[in-house]
Design a protein around this motif. Structure first.
Motif, mmCIF file in Angstrom:
data_model
loop_
_atom_site.group_PDB
_atom_site.id
_atom_site.type_symbol
_atom_site.label_atom_id
_atom_site.label_comp_id
_atom_site.label_asym_id
_atom_site.label_seq_id
_atom_site.Cartn_x
_atom_site.Cartn_y
_atom_site.Cartn_z
ATOM 1 N N ILE A 26 0.844 -5.116 5.949
ATOM 2 C CA ILE A 26 -0.289 -4.079 5.731
ATOM 3 C C ILE A 26 -0.903 -3.943 7.054
ATOM 4 C CG2 ILE A 26 -2.008 -3.302 4.382
ATOM 5 C CD1 ILE A 26 -0.852 -4.907 1.826
ATOM 6 N N ASP A 27 -1.033 -2.761 7.606
ATOM 7 C CA ASP A 27 -2.032 -2.382 8.691
ATOM 8 C C ASP A 27 -3.494 -2.179 8.211
ATOM 9 O OD1 ASP A 27 -3.364 -1.749 10.691
ATOM 10 O OD2 ASP A 27 -2.024 -0.154 11.591
ATOM 11 N N LYS A 28 -4.127 -3.370 8.204
ATOM 12 C CA LYS A 28 -5.805 -3.180 7.673
ATOM 13 C C LYS A 28 -6.227 -2.030 8.438
ATOM 14 C CE LYS A 28 -5.533 -6.801 5.075
ATOM 15 N NZ LYS A 28 -6.119 -7.984 5.555
ATOM 16 N N ASN A 29 -5.836 -1.418 9.639
ATOM 17 C CA ASN A 29 -6.598 -0.407 10.338
ATOM 18 C C ASN A 29 -6.387 0.825 9.538
ATOM 19 O OD1 ASN A 29 -7.687 -2.030 12.298
ATOM 20 N ND2 ASN A 29 -5.644 -1.854 13.238
ATOM 21 N N LEU A 30 -5.551 1.010 8.586
ATOM 22 C CA LEU A 30 -5.269 2.203 7.937
ATOM 23 C C LEU A 30 -5.815 2.185 6.483
ATOM 24 C CD1 LEU A 30 -1.399 2.970 8.706
ATOM 25 C CD2 LEU A 30 -3.452 4.358 9.318
ATOM 26 N N LEU A 31 -6.534 1.158 6.239
ATOM 27 C CA LEU A 31 -7.153 1.110 4.908
ATOM 28 C C LEU A 31 -8.697 1.528 5.000
ATOM 29 C CD1 LEU A 31 -5.906 -2.330 3.525
ATOM 30 C CD2 LEU A 31 -4.941 0.079 3.263
ATOM 31 N N VAL A 69 -1.360 9.070 5.456
ATOM 32 C CA VAL A 69 -2.698 8.481 4.756
ATOM 33 C C VAL A 69 -2.454 7.613 3.850
ATOM 34 C CG1 VAL A 69 -4.823 9.471 4.009
ATOM 35 C CG2 VAL A 69 -3.526 10.968 5.142
ATOM 36 N N ALA A 70 -3.273 6.544 3.759
ATOM 37 C CA ALA A 70 -3.395 5.644 2.596
ATOM 38 C C ALA A 70 -3.638 6.181 1.199
ATOM 39 C CB ALA A 70 -4.167 4.386 2.780
ATOM 40 N N ALA A 71 -2.780 5.980 0.323
ATOM 41 C CA ALA A 71 -2.966 6.866 -1.015
ATOM 42 C C ALA A 71 -3.927 6.103 -1.882
ATOM 43 C CB ALA A 71 -1.527 7.148 -1.686
ATOM 44 N N GLY A 72 -3.884 4.873 -1.719
ATOM 45 C CA GLY A 72 -4.945 3.966 -2.509
ATOM 46 C C GLY A 72 -5.022 2.338 -1.779
ATOM 47 N N PRO A 73 -5.792 1.795 -2.666
ATOM 48 C CA PRO A 73 -5.967 0.377 -2.240
ATOM 49 C C PRO A 73 -4.663 -0.374 -2.319
ATOM 50 C CG PRO A 73 -6.750 0.771 -4.281
ATOM 51 C CD PRO A 73 -6.498 1.985 -3.987
ATOM 52 N N PRO A 74 -4.464 -1.541 -1.677
ATOM 53 C CA PRO A 74 -3.628 -2.567 -2.075
ATOM 54 C C PRO A 74 -3.319 -2.998 -3.274
ATOM 55 C CG PRO A 74 -4.703 -3.095 0.082
ATOM 56 C CD PRO A 74 -5.522 -2.221 -0.538
ATOM 57 N N TYR A 75 -2.000 -3.129 -3.642
ATOM 58 C CA TYR A 75 -1.794 -3.774 -5.264
ATOM 59 C C TYR A 75 -0.557 -4.631 -5.116
ATOM 60 C CZ TYR A 75 1.707 0.031 -5.320
ATOM 61 O OH TYR A 75 2.829 0.671 -4.916
ATOM 62 N N GLU A 76 -0.441 -5.370 -6.169
ATOM 63 C CA GLU A 76 0.946 -6.227 -6.350
ATOM 64 C C GLU A 76 2.075 -5.419 -7.072
ATOM 65 O OE1 GLU A 76 1.100 -9.261 -5.279
ATOM 66 O OE2 GLU A 76 -1.108 -9.551 -4.553
ATOM 67 N N VAL A 120 0.796 -1.327 0.199
ATOM 68 C CA VAL A 120 0.038 -0.069 0.028
ATOM 69 C C VAL A 120 0.880 1.366 -0.048
ATOM 70 C CG1 VAL A 120 -1.497 1.409 1.193
ATOM 71 C CG2 VAL A 120 -1.941 -1.146 1.106
ATOM 72 N N ASP A 121 0.611 2.362 -0.728
ATOM 73 C CA ASP A 121 1.227 3.616 -0.676
ATOM 74 C C ASP A 121 0.712 4.222 0.229
ATOM 75 O OD1 ASP A 121 2.956 2.497 -2.831
ATOM 76 O OD2 ASP A 121 1.783 3.559 -4.335
ATOM 77 N N PHE A 122 1.446 5.008 0.863
ATOM 78 C CA PHE A 122 0.946 6.187 1.923
ATOM 79 C C PHE A 122 1.691 7.694 1.561
ATOM 80 C CE2 PHE A 122 0.875 2.323 4.309
ATOM 81 C CZ PHE A 122 -0.301 2.334 4.828
ATOM 82 N N ASP A 123 0.689 8.427 1.806
ATOM 83 C CA ASP A 123 1.016 9.881 1.649
ATOM 84 C C ASP A 123 1.340 10.408 3.109
ATOM 85 O OD1 ASP A 123 0.880 9.912 -1.023
ATOM 86 O OD2 ASP A 123 -1.276 10.541 -1.135
ATOM 87 N N GLU A 124 2.301 11.262 3.065
ATOM 88 C CA GLU A 124 2.618 11.934 4.566
ATOM 89 C C GLU A 124 2.399 13.312 4.597
ATOM 90 O OE1 GLU A 124 6.061 10.612 6.479
ATOM 91 O OE2 GLU A 124 5.687 8.485 6.260
ATOM 92 N N TYR A 125 1.868 13.969 5.543
ATOM 93 C CA TYR A 125 1.649 15.317 5.751
ATOM 94 C C TYR A 125 2.090 15.924 7.087
ATOM 95 C CZ TYR A 125 -1.323 14.307 2.030
ATOM 96 O OH TYR A 125 -1.786 13.751 0.606
ATOM 97 N N THR A 126 2.609 17.147 6.988
ATOM 98 C CA THR A 126 2.784 17.877 8.368
ATOM 99 C C THR A 126 1.543 18.526 8.799
ATOM 100 O OG1 THR A 126 5.096 18.447 7.725
ATOM 101 C CG2 THR A 126 4.103 19.492 9.532
ATOM 102 N N GLY A 127 1.076 17.950 9.849
ATOM 103 C CA GLY A 127 -0.111 18.680 10.840
ATOM 104 C C GLY A 127 0.474 19.267 12.193
ATOM 105 N N HIS A 128 -0.747 19.668 12.723
ATOM 106 C CA HIS A 128 -0.502 20.315 14.013
ATOM 107 C C HIS A 128 -2.035 20.268 14.594
ATOM 108 C CE1 HIS A 128 -2.593 23.603 12.009
ATOM 109 N NE2 HIS A 128 -2.941 24.094 13.060
ATOM 110 N N VAL A 129 -1.754 19.906 16.413
ATOM 111 C CA VAL A 129 -2.745 19.827 16.897
ATOM 112 C C VAL A 129 -3.811 20.853 17.707
ATOM 113 C CG1 VAL A 129 -3.369 18.418 19.249
ATOM 114 C CG2 VAL A 129 -1.509 17.835 17.816
ATOM 115 N N GLU A 130 -4.807 20.869 17.341
ATOM 116 C CA GLU A 130 -5.710 21.973 18.038
ATOM 117 C C GLU A 130 -6.777 21.234 18.905
ATOM 118 O OE1 GLU A 130 -7.325 24.890 15.370
ATOM 119 O OE2 GLU A 130 -5.578 25.402 14.395
#
Length: 418
Positions: free
Chosen positions: A389-394, A301-308, A48-58
Motif C-alpha cells: 500500500i502506497d501511504k502517499n495515496l491515502l 484515486v483511493a476509494a476508501g481506507p485500508p481494510y482486511e 486499498v481499493d482504487f477508482d480510475e478515471y480518464t483525465g486531461h491536462v490543462e
C-alpha cells in the motif's frame, strides 16, 4: 458365371476374417489417477481499493498575446516553442510614429509651462497694481483666468504625455507569465492590428509548473466519497474538495506512472445531468515539463481506507455463466466448488468478499482438469503477495487509522500496563 464363382470365396474369407478379429480380446483403456494440481492457502492482507478515471491536462495559466497598438512588426525576439520568463522581450513594433507623437506632447508641455509662467507673473503684477487703482478690476480678473487656464493646459499636456508614453511602451511586447511559448503567428514586416474589431493574434503562452488535470467522477463514486468523509471527519457534505486533500496518482498513455502525486483542489458546483458526472480538478507538480496541455492521462484515486481482505490469484477463479467460483481441496483430497463474490484486483490477486475463508486450500493451477467432488493430486505452494500500500495515496485520516491487528494488540496491552 466364372467370374461370380471366383469372387464368392473371397467374400466368404473376408467375413471369416472380420469375425475372428471381433472375437479377439478387447483393448483396455489405460487407467488414470487423480489430476495433478497446485494448491495454496488463501491469505488475508490489508488492501486499498482504487477508482480510475480518464483525465486531461490543462495549463494553470494560458495567455493569448495581442498587440495593444497597431503598426508594422520590427522584431521577433524568441525561439518558437521556447520557455520564456515574465517580462522577457517577445516582439517589437515600429515605434517611430509613436515616438514622434510622444516628443510632440513633451514639446507642447514645455510651451504650456512657459505660458503658465507668463500668466502667473502677469497675475502677480496685476495683483499689486489693482489695489492702487493702476489696473482695473476687469483686467485683474482676466489675469486670474489666464493663469488658471495656463495651469489646466499644463496638466492636460501631462496627461497627454502619459497617454503617448503608454502607446510608445506598447510597441515593446513582453511576456506576461512564465511558461512555454508557441510559434509566432506573425513574421517581421507584417502589419499588426489592435483594437476591439479584429486584433492580430501574435502567439500563445501556457504555464508549465504546476498543471491542472481535469477528470469526471460519476455520481455514485461522489456520494461514496462524501459519505465516507462525513463519517471519518464529521465534515459537511457540501464542503470543499480542496479541504479534504485527496491525493491522486497519474499514469500516462503508455502506462508509465508519473513520479509526482497530485492533489484534488476543486470540484464543480453542480453535477452534469446529461452524463451524471462531476468535473474534478487536481493540481500536479510538473518540474520537468513532462505533462503538456491536452495530454490524456489515467487518474487513480483511493476509494476508501485500508481494510482486511481474503485474496486468491486471478487464474484460480472460474466462471459459470454470471457466477464466479473457486475450487477448494477438502480434508479428504477432493475438489469442492465454492461460489464467491469478488472485489477489486490487487496486482495478480483478486479480493474475495464472500464465500472463502483465510487458510482454505485453493487450487491455483490445473483447474481445467478438476472435476467437482473428485479427488485431486495436490502439490502445495504459497500465495503471492499483493502490491504494498502506497501511504502517499491515502488521505490523512486514512493513514491515521490503525489496522484491526494493531487495535487488538492495543486492547490487550492496556490491562498489562494497569
Amino acid at each position: 458365371m466364372t467370374k461370380s464363382r471366383t469372387l464368392f470365396p473371397c467374400f466368404i474369407f473376408a467375413i471369416l476374417a472380420v469375425t475372428l478379429v471381433g472375437c479377439g480380446r478387447r483393448r483396455e483403456l489405460p487407467k488414470t489417477g487423480p489430476p495433478p494440481v497446485t494448491v495454496a492457502p488463501a491469505i488475508k492482507r490489508q488492501v486499498v481499493d482504487f477508482d480510475e478515471y480518464t483525465g486531461h491536462v490543462e495549463a494553470v495559466s494560458s495567455v493569448d498575446v495581442y498587440a495593444k497598438v497597431s503598426g508594422y512588426l520590427d522584431k521577433v525576439a524568441f525561439e518558437d516553442g521556447a520557455l520564456v520568463k515574465t517580462g522577457q522581450l517577445l516582439y517589437l513594433i515600429d515605434k517611430r510614429t509613436y515616438q514622434a507623437e510622444y516628443d510632440q506632447a513633451v514639446s507642447e508641455q514645455k510651451l504650456y509651462e512657459a505660458q503658465e509662467k507668463l500668466a502667473n507673473v502677469t497675475l502677480a503684477r496685476n495683483e499689486k497694481l489693482v489695489g492702487k487703482g493702476a489696473v482695473s478690476q476687469e483686467a485683474f480678473d482676466e489675469a486670474v483666468a489666464s493663469a488658471a487656464e495656463a495651469t489646466a493646459q499644463v496638466q492636460a499636456s501631462q496627461s497627454d504625455i502619459a497617454a503617448k508614453k503608454v502607446n510608445l511602451d506598447y510597441c515593446t511586447i513582453n511576456s506576461p507569465i512564465d511558461g512555454r511559448i508557441d510559434r509566432t503567428y506573425v513574421t517581421i514586416g507584417n502589419l499588426i492590428q489592435s483594437g476591439v474589431g479584429n486584433p492580430t493574434l501574435l502567439t500563445t503562452i501556457v504555464s508549465v509548473d504546476p498543471v491542472y488535470i481535469y477528470f469526471d467522477v460519476d455520481e455514485l463514486a461522489l456520494l461514496k466519497y462524501i459519505e465516507q468523509s462525513v463519517e471519518d471527519k464529521d465534515q459537511r457534505a457540501d464542503g470543499s474538495l480542496k479541504e479534504r486533500k485527496i491525493p491522486v496518482e497519474i499514469s500516462l498513455a503508455d502506462g508509465t506512472i508519473y513520479p509526482h502525486l497530485g492533489l484534488v483542489d476543486f470540484g464543480s458546483n453542480e453535477v452534469n445531468a446529461a452524463t451524471g458526472t462531476l468535473t474534478v480538478r487536481a493540481v500536479v507538480p510538473n518540474p520537468q515539463g513532462t505533462l503538456r496541455p491536452g495530454l490524456f492521462t489515467r487518474v487513480k484515486v483511493a476509494a476508501g481506507p485500508p481494510y482486511e481482505a481474503v485474496l486468491v490469484p486471478q487464474r484460480a477463479i472460474g466462471a459459470n455463466q454470471s457466477n464466479r467460483f473457486v475450487y477448494v481441496m477438502d480434508d479428504k483430497g477432493n475438489a469442492i466448488v465454492k461460489p464467491v463474490t469478488l472485489g477489486s484486483k490487487q496486482g495478480p490477486l483478486q479480493v474475495v468478499k464472500t464465500g472463502l475463508n483465510e487458510g482454505e486450500q485453493v487450487i491455483v493451477n490445473g483447474t481445467l482438469l478438476v472435476r467437482p467432488d473428485k479427488p485431486v493430486k495436490a502439490e502445495h505452494t504459497t500465495m503471492p503477495e499483493p502490491p504494498p500500500i502506497d501511504k502517499n495515496l491515502l488521505r490523512n485520516e486514512d493513514q491515521e487509522k490503525p489496522s484491526a491487528d494493531e487495535t487488538k494488540a492495543e486492547v490487550e496491552e492496556k490491562p498489562k500496563q494497569s
